[in-house]
Enzyme design. Structure first.
Site, PDB file in Angstrom:
ATOM      1  CE  LYS A  34      -0.327   0.035  -7.689  1.00 53.45           C
ATOM      2  NZ  LYS A  34      -1.919   0.079  -7.211  1.00 53.45           N
ATOM      3  NE  ARG A  40      -8.617  -5.470   8.039  1.00 53.34           N
ATOM      4  CZ  ARG A  40      -7.404  -4.832   7.862  1.00 53.34           C
ATOM      5  NH1 ARG A  40      -7.399  -4.136   6.748  1.00 53.34           N
ATOM      6  NH2 ARG A  40      -6.300  -5.052   8.342  1.00 53.34           N
ATOM      7  CD  GLU A  95     -11.030  -2.254   5.578  1.00 49.00           C
ATOM      8  OE1 GLU A  95     -10.633  -2.743   4.523  1.00 49.00           O
ATOM      9  OE2 GLU A  95     -10.741  -2.117   6.677  1.00 49.00           O
TER      10      GLU A  95
END
Length: 636
Positions: free
Chosen positions: A287, A401, A373
């Site tokens: 990243k 969610r 979640e």
């Protein structure tokens, strides 16, 4: 407009078809130009940064190897799609990302035919791609489908539901899943899956076995020797790493390979395009690749404001006004010091939800469950069953969610869980996928729930203490960014549940304001001489005060940073109806539509929820508003 002297190849690429006109040997140079242009563009506009830098080579290889948009490339989450947008016709407008009328920050089907699936929440790519593959197989159109998912997104249960389905189908679907493994989500990736992948990629013995097997096989991939070597390799894989998971689920696993080696990527994609059935390609990336500061601070450079790439991010001078997120983070640490029963849970949003300090001061009471979640909510329910007091720190859009778990696992059992809901209401530049416009509607209909919305920073801290002290499920919903500037204080005092506050005593009309719209309601109330009430509680409403005001005022205006349908204003109407009170009520809130990306201020103004819009709406309904007291008539 792109500078063709600095980006001679990229300047000639307005679409993937033009990219495919280049020879394979030129792809590394194109990737270099793409990375440089991405750094320059995001430095100018701000936006998601590190994830895109990490997939420059992968994006280039995919669009060169596949016939997009006819072949479908499905991206997960969307943080990583800026290079994709640059290569697919949005090169010269990428600097407008997140701005009103500009490029969307996430894939958006209405924006481009290359954005095959709209996305903002993670872990949807495999399910969507599988659905496309099944539909394409029914028409036998030969279209290929690729899903690109990060290792952080692979921690969510939905990804495994899709893998399980795809791997068990008969006939097998033709689907390629690319696992972009960079050890990161927004923060560091956590959990057992991350550890498994780390063991897989760090095993020198396994990698040596794999490379040796390739040399033995050569081009004889279907021979008896090849089948023996594959069985032998699987045996040794199982001894070194538990990474046979993907193959046991029915996917042919390839990798890991260097995700920054364009030649290796193109070679792997060429091979996999010729294979049938579900395939998984594991690529290792970094990243922030190619920008040293982003590689060294992958969290800080995940998303950035405009900056000078030659200098990097520079902290702004001067005292920073605390955000609602800051208020929550400080309260959490203070309450943890006062009550050892407090436990904090986040679904991979430590930085965004204000949990960095807590994670350092109370690591044994901090639980990052990764992008899960549903699990986060039911985990909290289990903790509450055993006498703990869990606080679930979650964005409004992400709580959607876990809604089934909130209803069935927490509220139905009346368990003692506090939901600290960040990014409630209008969020702004991240667009519809991240808006918290629905939460008051979907929370207030749930039995046993207490739902609060603070008008300022001090009240936010008080409401968090109120919800924590309450025995049962409670939610405090606050907006992104800063409040009106009221000092939150140090106390852990609570508010009486269901008690509103009259902020201004006026005449004729009463403005019943919820949460973030209280300050603007006070402004309009002062201009028009109206009563202003800080309602504080969406559920339970202050029934006594509402009914009292109904006897002394000629109309109500409800104000909320939530959709009008089913929202807080609807609760006021339901109360009046139940009591047989006939009173004109003007409900002001967000429209029955998904908002686009723009600043929070611009979106509120567009919805008529700034001072001008609220005042105009009141005067349209009651033309005499603001005049000397007299009986008002409700028109329209």
């Amino acid at each position: 407009m792109i500078d063709s002297t600095r980006y001679p190849r990229l300047a000639r690429i307005g679409s993937p078809a033009e990219l495919r006109q280049f020879e394979e040997a030129e792809l590394p140079a194109i990737a270099d130009e793409l990375r440089g242009y991405l750094i320059e563009s995001v430095g100018r506009s701000g936006g998601h940064f590190g994830a895109g830098l990490g997939v420059v080579e992968l994006t280039t290889a995919l669009h060169w190897s596949y016939d997009s948009p006819d072949d479908r490339i499905v991206w997960d989450v969307g943080h990583q799609t800026y290079p994709h947008k640059i290569l697919t016709g949005r090169r010269d407008s990428i600097h407008t990302v997140k701005q009103a009328g500009g490029v969307a920050p996430f894939p958006k089907r209405e924006e481009s035919e290359y954005d095959t699936f709209g996305v903002g929440h993670s872990s949807t790519s495999i399910s969507a791609a599988l659905g496309m593959a099944i539909a394409n197989a029914r028409t036998d159109n030969g279209r290929r489908v690729v899903a690109v998912i990060g290792d952080g997104a692979m921690t969510a249960g939905m990804a495994y539901e899709a893998l399980n389905h795809a791997g068990g189908m008969d006939p097998e679907p033709d689907l390629l899943v690319i696992l972009n493994d960079n050890r990161m989500s927004i923060s560091e990736a956590v959990g057992g899956v991350t550890r498994m992948l780390g063991r897989m990629t760090s095993s020198s013995t396994l990698n040596a076995l794999r490379e040796g097997g390739k040399k033995i096989l050569g081009d004889k991939r279907n021979s008896g020797t090849a089948r023996f070597v594959r069985r032998w390799e699987e045996h040794w894989k199982g001894m070194f790493v538990p990474s046979t998971l993907f193959e046991e689920m029915g996917f042919h696993y390839t990798g890991p390979i260097d995700g920054h080696d364009v030649k290796a990527l193109v070679g792997a994609l060429k091979t996999l395009k010729g294979l049938k059935g579900p395939q998984l390609l594991h690529v290792i990336t970094t990243k922030g690749k190619g920008y040293e500061l982003a590689e060294g601070d992958q969290i800080g450079y995940h998303a950035v404001a405009p900056f000078d790439p030659s200098k990097g991010l520079v902290a702004k001078a001067g005292a920073k006004k605390p955000t609602y997120t800051d208020v929550f983070g400080d309260w959490l640490c203070d309450m943890a010091a006062a009550d050892p029963a407090l436990l904090a849970i986040t679904p991979a949003m430590r930085e965004g939800s204000g949990l960095v300090r807590f994670s350092k001061e109370y690591p044994e009471r901090y639980f990052d469950v990764a992008i899960a979640e549903q699990h986060a909510v039911t985990l909290a329910a289990g903790m509450a069953c055993e006498g703990a007091k869990p606080v679930v720190a979650i964005y409004s859009t992400f709580l959607q969610r876990g809604y089934d778990q909130l209803v069935h696992d927490v509220a139905l059992q009346d368990l003692d869980v506090l939901f600290a809901i960040d990014r409630g209401g209008v969020v702004g530049p991240d667009g519809a996928t991240h808006a918290g416009n629905l939460d008051l509607s979907f929370l207030r209909c749930v039995p046993n729930m207490v739902v609060m919305a603070p008008a300022d920073e001090r009240e936010c801290r008080q409401m968090l203490s109120t919800g924590f002290a309450h025995r049962g499920p409670a939610a405090v919903r606050y907006p992104r960014g800063t409040g009106p500037g009221v000092a939150p204080g140090q106390a852990l005092d609570s508010l009486p549940i269901g008690e509103a506050q009259v902020r201004r005593q006026g005449a004729r009309l009463a403005l019943l304001a919820f949460g973030a719209l209280v300050p603007v309601a006070e402004q309009v109330g002062a201009e028009l001489g109206l009563t202003v009430v800080n309602m504080r509680f969406v559920k339970p409403l202050d029934r006594a005060l509402v009914l009292e005001l109904a006897q002394t005022h000629e109309g109500f205006v409800t104000l909320e940073d939530n959709v009008v349908m089913g929202g807080a204003g609807s609760g006021v109407l339901e109360l009046l109806q139940a009591q047989g009170v006939l009173l004109p009520v003007l409900q002001l809130g967000l429209p029955d539509a998904f908002q686009h990306h723009a600043s929070r201020e611009a979106l509120l103004a567009e919805a008529g929820l700034d001072a001008t819009g609220i005042r105009d709406a009141i005067v349209r309904r009651w033309p005499q508003a603001g005049e000397p007291p007299a009986r008002l008539s409700a028109s329209g």
